[in-house]
Design a protein around this motif. Structure first.
Motif, PDB file in Angstrom:
ATOM      1  N   LYS A  68       0.824  -1.211   0.000  1.00  9.73           N
ATOM      2  CA  LYS A  68       0.000   0.000   0.000  1.00  9.73           C
ATOM      3  C   LYS A  68       0.855   1.256   0.000  1.00  9.73           C
ATOM      4  CE  LYS A  68      -3.780  -2.363   0.190  1.00  9.73           C
ATOM      5  NZ  LYS A  68      -4.631  -2.466  -1.017  1.00  9.73           N
ATOM      6  N   ASP A  69       2.122   1.116   0.355  1.00 11.35           N
ATOM      7  CA  ASP A  69       3.046   2.245   0.412  1.00 11.35           C
ATOM      8  C   ASP A  69       4.444   1.716   0.125  1.00 11.35           C
ATOM      9  OD1 ASP A  69       3.306   5.248   1.488  1.00 11.35           O
ATOM     10  OD2 ASP A  69       5.005   4.104   2.272  1.00 11.35           O
ATOM     11  N   VAL A  70       5.316   2.585  -0.376  1.00 10.91           N
ATOM     12  CA  VAL A  70       6.669   2.148  -0.710  1.00 10.91           C
ATOM     13  C   VAL A  70       7.392   1.610   0.513  1.00 10.91           C
ATOM     14  CG1 VAL A  70       7.757   4.393  -0.325  1.00 10.91           C
ATOM     15  CG2 VAL A  70       8.729   2.821  -2.023  1.00 10.91           C
ATOM     16  N   SER A  71       7.023   2.064   1.706  1.00  2.86           N
ATOM     17  CA  SER A  71       7.682   1.593   2.930  1.00  2.86           C
ATOM     18  C   SER A  71       7.380   0.138   3.249  1.00  2.86           C
ATOM     19  CB  SER A  71       7.266   2.468   4.119  1.00  2.86           C
ATOM     20  OG  SER A  71       5.861   2.402   4.327  1.00  2.86           O
ATOM     21  N   PRO A  92       1.191  -0.624  -8.910  1.00  2.00           N
ATOM     22  CA  PRO A  92       2.372   0.096  -8.410  1.00  2.00           C
ATOM     23  C   PRO A  92       2.512   1.505  -8.973  1.00  2.00           C
ATOM     24  CG  PRO A  92       3.006  -1.650  -9.932  1.00  2.00           C
ATOM     25  CD  PRO A  92       1.555  -1.844  -9.639  1.00  2.00           C
ATOM     26  N   THR A  93       1.827   1.801 -10.088  1.00  2.00           N
ATOM     27  CA  THR A  93       1.876   3.177 -10.601  1.00  2.00           C
ATOM     28  C   THR A  93       1.108   4.129  -9.688  1.00  2.00           C
ATOM     29  OG1 THR A  93      -0.082   2.895 -11.999  1.00  2.00           O
ATOM     30  CG2 THR A  93       2.054   2.354 -12.972  1.00  2.00           C
ATOM     31  N   GLU A  94       0.321   3.568  -8.761  1.00  2.00           N
ATOM     32  CA  GLU A  94      -0.475   4.390  -7.850  1.00  2.00           C
ATOM     33  C   GLU A  94      -0.039   4.247  -6.394  1.00  2.00           C
ATOM     34  OE1 GLU A  94      -4.531   3.340  -8.510  1.00  2.00           O
ATOM     35  OE2 GLU A  94      -4.509   3.885 -10.641  1.00  2.00           O
ATOM     36  N   VAL A  95       0.974   3.446  -6.129  1.00  2.00           N
ATOM     37  CA  VAL A  95       1.437   3.256  -4.752  1.00  2.00           C
ATOM     38  C   VAL A  95       2.254   4.471  -4.317  1.00  2.00           C
ATOM     39  CG1 VAL A  95       2.925   1.878  -3.235  1.00  2.00           C
ATOM     40  CG2 VAL A  95       1.408   0.735  -4.879  1.00  2.00           C
ATOM     41  N   PRO A  96       1.888   5.120  -3.224  1.00  2.68           N
ATOM     42  CA  PRO A  96       2.630   6.303  -2.766  1.00  2.68           C
ATOM     43  C   PRO A  96       4.101   5.998  -2.513  1.00  2.68           C
ATOM     44  CG  PRO A  96       0.545   6.107  -1.588  1.00  2.68           C
ATOM     45  CD  PRO A  96       0.717   4.840  -2.366  1.00  2.68           C
TER      46      PRO A  96
END
Length: 638
Positions: free
Chosen positions: A492-495, A537-541
């Motif tokens: 849901k997030d790059v982290s 992944p083009t929309e994952v912050p």
């Protein structure tokens, strides 16, 4: 242990403890070496000397015991860490399944459908019918009542599958927790013993780890062996060494070449008889002669045909290794795992390098997706990733990892429709994370080539596999990740990835057919696939974007879209899904002839050095814009 106890588990939780144990082990070994020097420089004799020697011997034993206790504790902690990483991945998978399907996982692990959707209304709406979503107009072919039951069954299937994921995570957590507790109890109860003297404990080889999935323990064991011992194991026990993550690349290659040659020679010994058997049977079958007996049984024919196909696949693997070495002198076989009878494995697993992974400053590891196999792709991917490495320049190696069973074309348990499920990606991601950790850990010992920059690239379904790997891999192993042509990732997030947050990238061409894969919409509410429960992944912050091909039709100058036939001429949906990098094979015979001809025209000697230099010049000159940007990620200049 229940669900709520493990939802916050992370592999990095025990990293401080592990590093402290490493420091204590080093201190204890240095202390042991100092003790071994006691009384060596003195020549006095008598009862006092005997008493002193006896006391030193007792200290030797105590220190040896202390060292092996520290090592056992360190190994148990590292194994627990890896297990926590696996649990972390399983938890994220279950959460993604629940969030994407409108389900709730309660603290005790029970799963409930809390979407609030009225599936009677959904059944009456053709637009919301899962069948019509996949095939427009097909919804009118079934009744609302049938559609209601289909949707209801799909919802229950989603609940059951999510509950299975929760149970798997909790079961794994309990298993590793019990194993860790048992290992610490064995140390406390004195069950861990030195295998020899203090000198042997300090300077001798370590025992081979019982848990060979712990790549740090494997690497430390391997580094404790002499070069002669390593060579002996690679030559005499290749089945044990070839696929062992954490072992040096040169040894894995040496062992796997033995295994490849052995299998090839075995198949080649029956090649003529197999060819004759296949030709005779197919001729008999084509003739349809009545009353003429078959030259062999159908089972014999199928076995002979299968062996010929396997040999042809090994020919391609050998070609990839040969051509890979022509780029810079080295190619390595880091994985070789043929399908064995009774194994839950669909196809040959392998990993081929261009360059020396033991010495490279930069290592790019590539994983492919739908229909990928050694048979279909090993030569082409080797050339393509050699071009990426050549564009990156410097001392860069590439690895083509075929270490899992991606969906294939056709029907069956691994057929085309399994591309909508994530089970194969999740299983492959776990194996890929171990492989990546092994590459990293094999370079950490004294005398190794130093810590390489590792970039992992995943294409199509392989990007989903990579996504699972990067949620489980140990922190500090992978330096950058690139998803290209991706359908979805479990984040849901790059982290959520165990990679530096400023070094995760996504790349998708405008005309890439993967853009038609839904990550949202009716199939997400009435789930027919796991892929809709992942994130685009083009929309994952936090994930950075590498510009793709915008699909300009060279004939009209117009931008074409994903609906090619509607958008107009020039649509290249499938081609734009696979053509991100220059795929020229600069080692095939025709291209090599061109290169040698060019050198002669320039008045340059046709030496290996000049051929490789001209090859790299062409790799860099012909690189796509995406390839240039990815190469900057690989060499760390982006």
């Amino acid at each position: 242990m229940k669900w709520s106890d493990i939802t916050d588990w992370e592999e990095s939780t025990l990293e401080t403890e592990y590093q402290q144990l490493c420091i204590r082990e080093k201190e204890a070994e240095d202390w042991g070496r100092e003790i071994l020097e006691l009384n060596k420089s003195t020549s006095w004799q008598g009862d006092a000397r005997k008493a002193a020697d006896k006391r030193v011997e007792e200290i030797d034993q105590d220190v040896a015991q202390f060292i092996v206790n520290l090592r056992a504790m360190k190994t148990a902690t590292s194994t627990m860490q890896q297990g926590m990483g696996a649990v972390q991945g399983l938890v994220r998978d279950a959460k993604a399944h629940a969030e994407g399907s409108g389900l709730t996982i309660y603290s005790d692990g029970t799963v409930e459908d809390t979407s609030g959707t009225d599936w009677g209304d959904v059944a009456l709406s053709t637009a919301m019918n899962p069948l019509s979503y996949a095939l427009p107009g097909a919804g009118t072919l079934i009744s609302a009542g049938t559609s209601y039951e289909m949707n209801k069954a799909a919802r229950q299937k989603a609940v059951d599958e999510c509950a299975d994921r929760v149970d798997e995570a909790v079961k794994k957590a309990n298993e590793i927790d019990e194993a860790y507790s048992q290992a610490l109890s064995d140390i406390e109860e004195g069950k861990v013993k030195p295998e020899g003297s203090l000198k042997h404990t300090v300077d001798g080889p370590l025992p081979m780890p019982q848990d060979t999935s712990d790549t740090r323990a494997v690497a430390e064991w391997w580094d404790s062996l002499s070069r002669e011992e390593q060579e002996r194991l690679a030559d005499e026990e290749p089945d044990r060494i070839g696929n062992l993550d954490g072992v040096d690349a040169w040894a894995r290659d040496r062992a796997n070449r033995h295994r490849l040659d052995r299998d090839y020679e075995d198949l080649n010994s029956r090649k003529e008889s197999n060819e004759k058997k296949v030709a005779d049977y197919e001729k008999w079958k084509a003739s349809a002669a009545i009353g003429v007996p078959a030259p062999c049984s159908a089972d014999e024919y199928n076995r002979a045909k299968s062996e010929l196909d396997r040999q042809a696949e090994l020919d391609k693997l050998k070609t990839a290794l040969k051509q890979g070495a022509q780029y810079n002198g080295t190619s390595q076989l880091l994985l070789y795992d043929p399908v064995e009878p009774g194994e839950n494995q669909d196809q040959l697993h392998a990993a081929v390098t261009v360059g020396d992974v033991d010495k490279a400053d930069n290592v790019a590891v590539h994983v492919g997706g739908l229909t990928t196999s050694v048979d279909n792709n090993v030569v082409g991917y080797t050339a393509e990733m050699a071009n990426v490495a050549g564009t990156a320049g410097g001392n860069t190696a590439s690895v083509m990892w075929f270490g899992y069973d991606p969906p294939q074309a056709g029907a069956g348990s691994n057929g085309l429709f399994t591309v909508s499920e994530t089970e194969r990606a999740a299983a492959g991601g776990a194996d890929l994370s171990h492989f990546l950790e092994g590459l990293h850990d094999s370079r950490q010992g004294s005398g190794e080539g130093g810590d390489p920059r590792i970039t992992a690239l995943g294409h199509s379904y392989g990007s989903t596999t990579l996504g699972y790997a990067l949620t489980q891999v140990r922190d500090g192993v992978v330096d950058a990740g690139v998803f290209y042509g991706p359908p979805g990732v479990p984040a849901k997030d790059v982290s959520d990835f165990n990679v530096p947050s400023d070094s995760v990238y996504v790349m998708k061409n405008d005309q890439d057919i993967i853009g038609a894969v839904p990550n949202k919409g009716p199939m997400g509410m009435a789930p027919g696939s796991d892929m809709t429960q992942l994130s685009d992944p083009t929309e994952v912050p936090g994930i950075q974007h590498i510009e793709g091909n915008h699909g300009i039709d060279p004939g009209t100058g117009l931008v074409t879209g994903i609906l090619g036939p509607i958008a107009g001429a020039g649509y290249e949906g499938y081609q734009d899904h696979v053509n991100y990098f220059d795929s020229t094979n600069y080692q095939d015979a025709d291209t090599q002839k061109e290169i040698h001809k060019y050198l002669r025209q320039q008045g340059l000697p046709e030496t290996d050095e000049n051929v490789r230099a001209e090859t790299q010049r062409r790799q860099q000159e012909n690189a796509t814009s995406q390839q240039r940007e990815v190469s900057k990620v690989v060499n760390g200049t982006k």
